[in-house]
Design a protein around this motif. Sequence first.
Motif, short mmCIF file in Angstrom:
data_model
loop_
_atom_site.label_atom_id
_atom_site.label_comp_id
_atom_site.label_asym_id
_atom_site.label_seq_id
_atom_site.Cartn_x
_atom_site.Cartn_y
_atom_site.Cartn_z
N VAL A 1 12.18 5.90 12.74
CA VAL A 1 11.18 5.67 13.79
C VAL A 1 10.20 6.83 13.88
N GLU A 2 10.69 8.05 13.73
CA GLU A 2 9.81 9.22 13.87
C GLU A 2 8.72 9.27 12.82
N ASP A 3 8.91 8.53 11.72
CA ASP A 3 7.92 8.53 10.63
C ASP A 3 7.13 7.23 10.54
N GLN A 4 7.39 6.27 11.43
CA GLN A 4 6.74 4.97 11.34
C GLN A 4 5.33 5.05 11.90
N ARG A 5 4.35 5.15 11.04
CA ARG A 5 2.96 5.14 11.48
C ARG A 5 2.57 3.75 12.00
N ALA A 6 1.57 3.71 12.81
CA ALA A 6 1.15 2.44 13.41
C ALA A 6 0.73 1.43 12.36
N ASP A 7 0.05 1.88 11.29
CA ASP A 7 -0.42 0.93 10.28
C ASP A 7 0.74 0.32 9.50
N VAL A 8 1.81 1.09 9.28
CA VAL A 8 2.98 0.58 8.57
C VAL A 8 3.71 -0.45 9.44
N SER B 1 13.79 -0.18 11.52
CA SER B 1 13.26 -0.54 12.84
C SER B 1 12.08 -1.51 12.78
N ALA B 2 11.08 -1.22 11.96
CA ALA B 2 9.88 -2.06 11.92
C ALA B 2 10.19 -3.45 11.37
N TYR B 3 10.91 -3.48 10.25
CA TYR B 3 11.24 -4.76 9.64
C TYR B 3 12.13 -5.59 10.56
N ALA B 4 13.16 -4.94 11.13
CA ALA B 4 14.07 -5.66 12.03
C ALA B 4 13.33 -6.17 13.26
N ALA B 5 12.42 -5.37 13.79
CA ALA B 5 11.65 -5.81 14.95
C ALA B 5 10.87 -7.08 14.63
N SER B 6 10.27 -7.13 13.45
CA SER B 6 9.51 -8.31 13.06
C SER B 6 10.42 -9.52 12.90
N LYS B 7 11.62 -9.30 12.38
CA LYS B 7 12.54 -10.41 12.14
C LYS B 7 13.26 -10.86 13.41
N PHE B 8 13.57 -9.93 14.31
CA PHE B 8 14.09 -10.33 15.61
C PHE B 8 13.05 -11.17 16.34
N GLY B 9 11.80 -10.74 16.27
CA GLY B 9 10.73 -11.50 16.89
C GLY B 9 10.58 -12.88 16.30
N LEU B 10 10.74 -12.97 14.97
CA LEU B 10 10.62 -14.26 14.30
C LEU B 10 11.72 -15.21 14.74
N ARG B 11 12.91 -14.66 14.95
CA ARG B 11 14.01 -15.51 15.44
C ARG B 11 13.67 -16.05 16.83
N GLY B 12 13.16 -15.19 17.70
CA GLY B 12 12.79 -15.64 19.04
C GLY B 12 11.70 -16.70 19.01
N PHE B 13 10.72 -16.51 18.14
CA PHE B 13 9.65 -17.49 18.01
C PHE B 13 10.22 -18.84 17.56
N ALA B 14 11.12 -18.81 16.59
CA ALA B 14 11.73 -20.05 16.09
C ALA B 14 12.53 -20.75 17.18
N ASP B 15 13.26 -19.98 17.97
CA ASP B 15 14.06 -20.57 19.05
C ASP B 15 13.17 -21.29 20.06
N ALA B 16 12.07 -20.62 20.44
CA ALA B 16 11.15 -21.24 21.40
C ALA B 16 10.49 -22.49 20.81
N LEU B 17 10.08 -22.39 19.55
CA LEU B 17 9.45 -23.54 18.88
C LEU B 17 10.42 -24.72 18.83
N ARG B 18 11.67 -24.44 18.51
CA ARG B 18 12.68 -25.50 18.42
C ARG B 18 12.80 -26.24 19.75
N ALA B 19 12.84 -25.50 20.83
CA ALA B 19 12.98 -26.11 22.15
C ALA B 19 11.75 -26.94 22.53
N GLU B 20 10.57 -26.44 22.13
CA GLU B 20 9.33 -27.13 22.47
C GLU B 20 9.12 -28.41 21.67
N GLU B 21 9.54 -28.39 20.41
CA GLU B 21 9.19 -29.49 19.51
C GLU B 21 10.20 -30.62 19.45
N VAL B 22 11.28 -30.52 20.20
CA VAL B 22 12.28 -31.60 20.22
C VAL B 22 11.63 -32.93 20.56
#
Length: 230
Positions: free
Chosen positions: A86-93, A139-160
């Motif tokens: 985390v201490e080395d994760q620049r904003a652009d990365v 941290s960065a990759y996991a954050a993106s993938k945790f977010g993707l799981r949440g997005f999929a869960d919400a989409l699943r509930a909406e699109e039933v």
Amino acid sequence: MTTHLVTGAGSGIGAALADRLHARGDHLVLLARTTARAGVLQERYPGSEVVVADLADATALEELSGLPDELDSLHHVAGVVDLGPVEDQRADVLRHQLDVNLLAPAILTRLCLPALRRTRGMVVFVNSSAGLSANADWSAYAASKFGLRGFADALRAEEVEHGVRVTTIFPSRTATPMQEKVHEQEGRTYDASRWIAPSTVVETILHVLDLPDDATIPEVTVRPVLPRAT
């Protein structure tokens, strides 16, 4: 004819998936980052449609045209990873991983929803075991993938109510060029034989895709048999 949109068809799991779908006679719509890459995909998958789109450019994605009016499935396979504490994760990365791994699938899904609803189709998110638990330097990759799981869960509930099914695949380490890059960043020797073959992940995707209409698999995890080398 069954039509599938696949991101990340240039290598790894995405290429293995495109190979199988094309071989069985399905129609492919593929995204390519550049016109040069589009030509390569067009040659590899004759008869397919290739749309030029940079997944890291959210503004361009919002204005994307040329998508089909009907889609039987949408497969989010493309992804990027760049490890570091985390201490080395620049904003652009951090931003690049969030843009490609999370924001692009969200935008593309929204654009494709009318086409998916017309066929009562399916959205498949190829996530990662890093979307289930986060380790040091991820941290960065996991954050993106945790977010993707949440997005999929919400989409699943909406699109039933629209009949659109949503599945998230969580592959652990898979023998792809991305995994080779990860090993290099970790300072470890890459041995493809220890990890899941891309074709194995594709078999899981096809099983989900070919389910009868009366069932869905919301989530599935795929792990290698061999323990991780220390």
